[in-house]
Write an enzyme that holds these catalytic residues in place. Structure first.
Site, PDB file in Angstrom:
ATOM      1  N   CYS A 186       0.833  -1.201   0.000  1.00  0.00           N
ATOM      2  CA  CYS A 186       0.000   0.000   0.000  1.00  0.00           C
ATOM      3  C   CYS A 186       0.871   1.256   0.000  1.00  0.00           C
ATOM      4  O   CYS A 186       1.855   1.352   0.718  1.00  0.00           O
ATOM      5  CB  CYS A 186      -0.950   0.086   1.183  1.00  0.00           C
ATOM      6  SG  CYS A 186      -2.083  -1.285   1.290  1.00  0.00           S
TER       7      CYS A 186
ATOM      8  N   ASN B  40      -2.104   1.737   5.772  1.00  0.00           N
ATOM      9  CA  ASN B  40      -1.156   0.730   5.307  1.00  0.00           C
ATOM     10  C   ASN B  40      -0.801  -0.126   6.511  1.00  0.00           C
ATOM     11  O   ASN B  40      -0.478   0.412   7.562  1.00  0.00           O
ATOM     12  CB  ASN B  40       0.098   1.417   4.752  1.00  0.00           C
ATOM     13  CG  ASN B  40       1.183   0.424   4.371  1.00  0.00           C
ATOM     14  OD1 ASN B  40       0.899  -0.729   4.082  1.00  0.00           O
ATOM     15  ND2 ASN B  40       2.422   0.877   4.369  1.00  0.00           N
ATOM     16  N   GLY B  41      -0.883  -1.440   6.373  1.00  0.00           N
ATOM     17  CA  GLY B  41      -0.552  -2.327   7.491  1.00  0.00           C
ATOM     18  C   GLY B  41      -1.696  -3.280   7.773  1.00  0.00           C
ATOM     19  O   GLY B  41      -2.607  -3.439   6.960  1.00  0.00           O
TER      20      GLY B  41
ATOM     21  N   HIS C 150      21.688 -35.661  -5.952  1.00  0.00           N
ATOM     22  CA  HIS C 150      20.981 -36.095  -4.732  1.00  0.00           C
ATOM     23  C   HIS C 150      19.468 -35.986  -4.894  1.00  0.00           C
ATOM     24  O   HIS C 150      18.740 -36.029  -3.907  1.00  0.00           O
ATOM     25  CB  HIS C 150      21.466 -35.280  -3.532  1.00  0.00           C
ATOM     26  CG  HIS C 150      22.923 -35.450  -3.258  1.00  0.00           C
ATOM     27  ND1 HIS C 150      23.442 -36.597  -2.693  1.00  0.00           N
ATOM     28  CD2 HIS C 150      23.991 -34.656  -3.519  1.00  0.00           C
ATOM     29  CE1 HIS C 150      24.756 -36.483  -2.590  1.00  0.00           C
ATOM     30  NE2 HIS C 150      25.117 -35.306  -3.102  1.00  0.00           N
TER      31      HIS C 150
ATOM     32  N   GLU D 162      18.707 -16.648  -7.460  1.00  0.00           N
ATOM     33  CA  GLU D 162      18.206 -15.338  -7.911  1.00  0.00           C
ATOM     34  C   GLU D 162      17.627 -15.440  -9.334  1.00  0.00           C
ATOM     35  O   GLU D 162      16.571 -14.885  -9.622  1.00  0.00           O
ATOM     36  CB  GLU D 162      19.351 -14.308  -7.844  1.00  0.00           C
ATOM     37  CG  GLU D 162      19.158 -13.016  -8.611  1.00  0.00           C
ATOM     38  CD  GLU D 162      18.042 -12.121  -8.091  1.00  0.00           C
ATOM     39  OE1 GLU D 162      17.394 -12.468  -7.086  1.00  0.00           O
ATOM     40  OE2 GLU D 162      17.781 -11.078  -8.718  1.00  0.00           O
TER      41      GLU D 162
ATOM     42  N   GLU E 270       8.895 -14.783 -10.643  1.00  0.00           N
ATOM     43  CA  GLU E 270       8.229 -13.555 -10.209  1.00  0.00           C
ATOM     44  C   GLU E 270       7.579 -12.805 -11.372  1.00  0.00           C
ATOM     45  O   GLU E 270       6.458 -12.321 -11.247  1.00  0.00           O
ATOM     46  CB  GLU E 270       9.308 -12.689  -9.548  1.00  0.00           C
ATOM     47  CG  GLU E 270       8.831 -11.463  -8.859  1.00  0.00           C
ATOM     48  CD  GLU E 270       9.980 -10.740  -8.156  1.00  0.00           C
ATOM     49  OE1 GLU E 270      11.163 -10.941  -8.495  1.00  0.00           O
ATOM     50  OE2 GLU E 270       9.678  -9.941  -7.266  1.00  0.00           O
TER      51      GLU E 270
ATOM     52  N   LYS F 108       6.080  -4.248  -4.125  1.00  0.00           N
ATOM     53  CA  LYS F 108       7.528  -4.084  -3.972  1.00  0.00           C
ATOM     54  C   LYS F 108       7.957  -4.108  -2.515  1.00  0.00           C
ATOM     55  O   LYS F 108       8.976  -4.664  -2.166  1.00  0.00           O
ATOM     56  CB  LYS F 108       7.961  -2.764  -4.612  1.00  0.00           C
ATOM     57  CG  LYS F 108       9.442  -2.525  -4.481  1.00  0.00           C
ATOM     58  CD  LYS F 108      10.060  -2.204  -5.789  1.00  0.00           C
ATOM     59  CE  LYS F 108      11.558  -2.211  -5.724  1.00  0.00           C
ATOM     60  NZ  LYS F 108      12.123  -3.493  -6.153  1.00  0.00           N
TER      61      LYS F 108
ATOM     62  N   ARG G 223       4.026  -0.162  -4.687  1.00  0.00           N
ATOM     63  CA  ARG G 223       3.752  -0.704  -3.350  1.00  0.00           C
ATOM     64  C   ARG G 223       2.476  -1.542  -3.317  1.00  0.00           C
ATOM     65  O   ARG G 223       2.206  -2.217  -2.330  1.00  0.00           O
ATOM     66  CB  ARG G 223       3.639   0.434  -2.338  1.00  0.00           C
ATOM     67  CG  ARG G 223       4.881   1.288  -2.248  1.00  0.00           C
ATOM     68  CD  ARG G 223       4.688   2.366  -1.228  1.00  0.00           C
ATOM     69  NE  ARG G 223       4.674   1.820   0.099  1.00  0.00           N
ATOM     70  CZ  ARG G 223       5.740   1.670   0.875  1.00  0.00           C
ATOM     71  NH1 ARG G 223       6.914   2.065   0.435  1.00  0.00           N
ATOM     72  NH2 ARG G 223       5.641   1.159   2.062  1.00  0.00           N
TER      73      ARG G 223
ATOM     74  N   TRP H 295      -2.583  -2.866  -1.759  1.00  0.00           N
ATOM     75  CA  TRP H 295      -2.269  -4.282  -1.911  1.00  0.00           C
ATOM     76  C   TRP H 295      -3.182  -4.989  -0.913  1.00  0.00           C
ATOM     77  O   TRP H 295      -3.034  -4.836   0.297  1.00  0.00           O
ATOM     78  CB  TRP H 295      -0.802  -4.543  -1.582  1.00  0.00           C
ATOM     79  CG  TRP H 295      -0.359  -5.945  -1.876  1.00  0.00           C
ATOM     80  CD1 TRP H 295       0.044  -6.449  -3.081  1.00  0.00           C
ATOM     81  CD2 TRP H 295      -0.267  -7.035  -0.943  1.00  0.00           C
ATOM     82  NE1 TRP H 295       0.376  -7.771  -2.958  1.00  0.00           N
ATOM     83  CE2 TRP H 295       0.200  -8.163  -1.660  1.00  0.00           C
ATOM     84  CE3 TRP H 295      -0.530  -7.163   0.417  1.00  0.00           C
ATOM     85  CZ2 TRP H 295       0.412  -9.397  -1.054  1.00  0.00           C
ATOM     86  CZ3 TRP H 295      -0.333  -8.396   1.012  1.00  0.00           C
ATOM     87  CH2 TRP H 295       0.136  -9.504   0.278  1.00  0.00           C
TER      88      TRP H 295
ATOM     89  N   LYS I 148      13.694 -14.573 -10.124  1.00  0.00           N
ATOM     90  CA  LYS I 148      13.309 -13.517 -11.063  1.00  0.00           C
ATOM     91  C   LYS I 148      12.365 -14.056 -12.125  1.00  0.00           C
ATOM     92  O   LYS I 148      11.393 -13.414 -12.498  1.00  0.00           O
ATOM     93  CB  LYS I 148      14.586 -12.930 -11.686  1.00  0.00           C
ATOM     94  CG  LYS I 148      14.565 -11.497 -11.932  1.00  0.00           C
ATOM     95  CD  LYS I 148      14.988 -10.576 -10.816  1.00  0.00           C
ATOM     96  CE  LYS I 148      14.458 -10.861  -9.441  1.00  0.00           C
ATOM     97  NZ  LYS I 148      15.069 -10.076  -8.403  1.00  0.00           N
TER      98      LYS I 148
HETATM   99  O1  M6R Z   1      12.813  -4.260   0.151  1.00  0.00           O
HETATM  100  P1  M6R Z   1      13.507  -5.546   0.447  1.00  0.00           P
HETATM  101  O2  M6R Z   1      14.853  -5.620  -0.177  1.00  0.00           O
HETATM  102  O3  M6R Z   1      13.545  -5.866   1.919  1.00  0.00           O
HETATM  103  O4  M6R Z   1      12.614  -6.676  -0.221  1.00  0.00           O
HETATM  104  C1  M6R Z   1      12.895  -8.023  -0.006  1.00  0.00           C
HETATM  105  C2  M6R Z   1      12.131  -8.901  -0.974  1.00  0.00           C
HETATM  106  O5  M6R Z   1      10.750  -8.745  -0.781  1.00  0.00           O
HETATM  107  C3  M6R Z   1      12.480  -8.578  -2.429  1.00  0.00           C
HETATM  108  O6  M6R Z   1      13.845  -8.701  -2.689  1.00  0.00           O
HETATM  109  C4  M6R Z   1      11.701  -9.502  -3.393  1.00  0.00           C
HETATM  110  O7  M6R Z   1      12.148 -10.816  -3.250  1.00  0.00           O
HETATM  111  C5  M6R Z   1      11.879  -8.995  -4.829  1.00  0.00           C
HETATM  112  N1  M6R Z   1      10.601  -8.665  -5.385  1.00  0.00           N
HETATM  113  C6  M6R Z   1      12.574  -9.962  -5.711  1.00  0.00           C
HETATM  114  O8  M6R Z   1      12.771  -9.450  -6.985  1.00  0.00           O
END
Ligand code: M6R
Length: 617
Positions: A2, A102-103, A509, A486, A493, A612, A27, A76, A490
């Protein structure tokens, strides 16, 4: 989660709120809304499910009456689905009071039961409306003091919240409160702003104030008053926003993600800048803090998602250069397992946003247990650095796309600077060796540029051919392992394709059972010159999967011919010392994920179900 924005001043607030929401849309983008006190003292409300564009189009067709005080929200969804009714703002006090949030208000269900029993009615399924109704009642009970009403309301709320409100009886006033959820103040000339982060107002002012935990703020065109939840005045710390508004614009790029991947060289260079003196790492933020490092016997790195993978890469450098045992933990697991920590433990948190609730709570937990804390963060005025004993800011600039890219390479860079610094302070690393590593680090931006210039179009091309792929695997060893994780994250996501990252040695394994003819597998190959032993092992792994029909895509050093007989595609990176390879090898994986999602016609900046900044646990 949010985004929140508030404005009070001489200008029409609607446009300012919508522009602020556009910068905060990363957000959350399930719904958006604004409430504006209009010139005749009435409260105008508009809120719509869907992305901000839906609200913007609605307002263009049916404008609100203008007004110079207002609040805006991009959501969100947590409590209640993404509908018009559940969108914020929520109204109370006979629709004269508008509230955004927000929260998560954890005791909203008990509060709602009490309010229903006393005759209140609700129009949404949200926890926010409960806070709005409560605030409206307190406001009536105290004879119309909005700040006092906030004080009485927050005393009854449990959980995390930033709440903002406007009331039509108080044009020229926005009141807000925060607990474990972000809120910053922007100071203008005859106008003031509130935002979840500085991006909300950076195009209007670079002067900002960070609000602490459990504080209430009231902004008017001419002033700002901050008090704690008990009503005592508090001093707030001013800071100058270093981001400029243009940095948070898409410019001519097709997406923020494309822009941010292209900025990976600068993210590394800017994070190094000002932190090397006479060939030695000298981090001004750590001046006078040697005692944090001399007495420690252990480092625990805590973070989530991509930031945790940066932490895993950093672990290799911290152990190699500083000779301190390091563990890396997901922040949300850390505090629920009674970890053995104390004053000799340094807990290093990593967060782009500085607001990730899981990480924030883990930092607080570590402090309560007596550990020392250092945060690596990209966002000024954020909460996690404020809760830490020391900070190293990454200077990646604003990262808007939900998928983290340039912040990742900046986080690794900051960890490497920290590792070199701790190594020198503890006497574990000699001056010559440290100077050599500094030179290697300084070469990284140029090497990333080379990858972007020479590999990007080819990667995008074959990512396009792979748009129908249903699953992709990623393999790496040593520092290549977190890069494999990573690469997989990506892809999941933003392209919604099943992807998994494995340590290459783990393949036999179990995971090798996944390999069937045509299965795409990315393999991160260590340098044959720098790591011959590891290189040989990974080449063997490639042969094992190729023999089972995998389609092998390797990321290998320029000139490494040993991979050629076994690879369907070879992506090249320049020669680098082993610890610096991750900063180069991750770039093709970022480009690949973006290329494949684009080929599928997906929105790479705002992937489904995500936000985000994850400010709920
Ligand atoms: O703001 P932050 O770095 O704490 O966020 C952590 C994760 O939520 C963030 O890296 C998330 O995994 C990304 N969307 C990945 O691309």
């Amino acid at each position: 989660m949010c985004g929140i924005v508030g404005y009070v001043g001489p200008r029409d607030s609607e446009g300012i709120l919508i522009a602020g929401l556009a910068r905060l849309e990363y957000r959350g983008y399930d719904s958006a809304g604004v409430a504006v006190i209009d010139g005749s003292g009435g409260l105008g409300l508009r809120k719509r499910a869907g992305k901000l564009k839906v609200l913007r189009d609605d307002l263009a067709e049916h404008p609100l009456a203008g007004g110079t005080t207002g609040i805006g929200h991009t959501r969100w969804a947590t409590h209640g689905g993404p509908t018009d009714a559940n969108a914020h703002p929520h109204l109370a006090d006979d629709d004269k009071l508008a509230v955004i949030h927000n929260g998560i208000i954890e005791n909203f269900s008990e509060l709602k039961t009490d309010l229903l029993a006393s005759g209140a009615t609700f129009r949404s399924e949200t926890d926010t409306e409960v806070a709005a109704v409560l605030l409206g009642r307190e406001y009536r009970a105290n004879g119309g003091d909005l700040v006092e009403a906030f004080r009485a309301t927050v005393a009854r709320l449990e959980g995390a919240f930033t709440l903002l409100a406007v009331h039509e009886d108080h044009p020229g006033l926005v009141v807000g409160a925060r607990r474990n959820s972000p809120l910053v103040i922007g100071l203008g000339e005859g106008e003031n702003f509130l935002g979840s982060d500085v991006a909300a107002f950076v195009e209007h002012t670079r002067k900002a104030l960070a609000i602490g935990q459990d504080e209430i703020v009231a902004i008017t065109p001419g002033g700002v008053e901050v008090t704690d939840f008990h009503g005592d005045a508090v001093t707030v710390e001013p800071f100058e926003v270093t981001w400029d508004a243009a940095a948070a614009e898409k410019g001519g790029w097709s997406s923020f993600m494309a822009k941010e991947v292209s900025e990976e060289p600068e993210a590394v260079a800017n994070t190094i800048r000002g932190r090397i003196r006479d060939g030695e790492v000298a981090i001004p933020e750590l001046d006078g803090l040697d005692e944090l490092f001399t007495g420690l016997s252990r480092i625990i790195v805590i973070a989530c998602g991509t930031a945790a993978y940066a932490g895993m890469v950093g672990m290799y450098a911290l152990e190699q250069w500083a000779r301190v045992p390091v563990d890396v933990e997901l922040a949300h697991e850390f505090r629920y397992r009674d970890p053995v920590i104390g004053p000799d433990t340094l807990v290093v948190s990593i967060s782009q946003s500085g607001e990730t609730m899981d990480t924030l709570m883990a930092v607080k937990y570590a402090r309560e247990r007596g550990a020392r804390t250092l945060s690596i963060c990209n966002t000024q005025g954020a909460t996690i650095p404020r809760e830490s004993d020391a900070i190293i800011y990454t200077h990646a600039g604003p990262e808007v796309a939900v998928a983290s890219t340039k912040a990742f390479v900046a986080q690794i860079t900051a960890l490497y600077l920290l590792a070199l610094h701790v190594g020198r302070v503890r006497g574990a690393l000699g001056a010559t060796e440290a100077a050599q590593q500094v030179l290697e680090l300084e070469e990284v931006p140029e090497k990333i540029r080379w990858v972007l210039e020479t590999q990007q179009s080819r990667i995008e091309e074959f990512a396009g051919w792979m748009a129908d792929t249903r699953s992709v695997l990623f393999l790496g060893r040593h520092v290549g392992y977190p890069i494999a994780l990573e690469g997989a994250l990506k892809l999941k996501e933003i392209s919604y394709i099943h992807a998994e990252g494995f340590a290459a040695g783990e393949l036999k394994h179990g995971p090798i059972a996944l390999i069937e003819p045509g299965q795409p597998v990315f393999v991160l190959v260590p340098s044959p010159r720098e790591s011959p032993l590891l290189h040989a092992k990974v080449v063997s792994n490639i042969q094992e999967i190729q023999a089972r029909g995998a389609r092998v895509i390797v990321v290998a050093e320029e000139g490494d011919a040993a991979v050629l007989p076994f690879a369907d595609e070879v992506l090249r990176i320049p020669l680098a010392a082993p610890l610096f390879e991750p900063l180069l090898a991750v770039v093709p994986l970022h480009i690949f994920a973006m290329g494949l999602a684009t080929a599928k016609g997906l929105d790479v900046d705002q992937p489904r179900n995500l936000a985000k900044s994850v400010t709920v646990e």
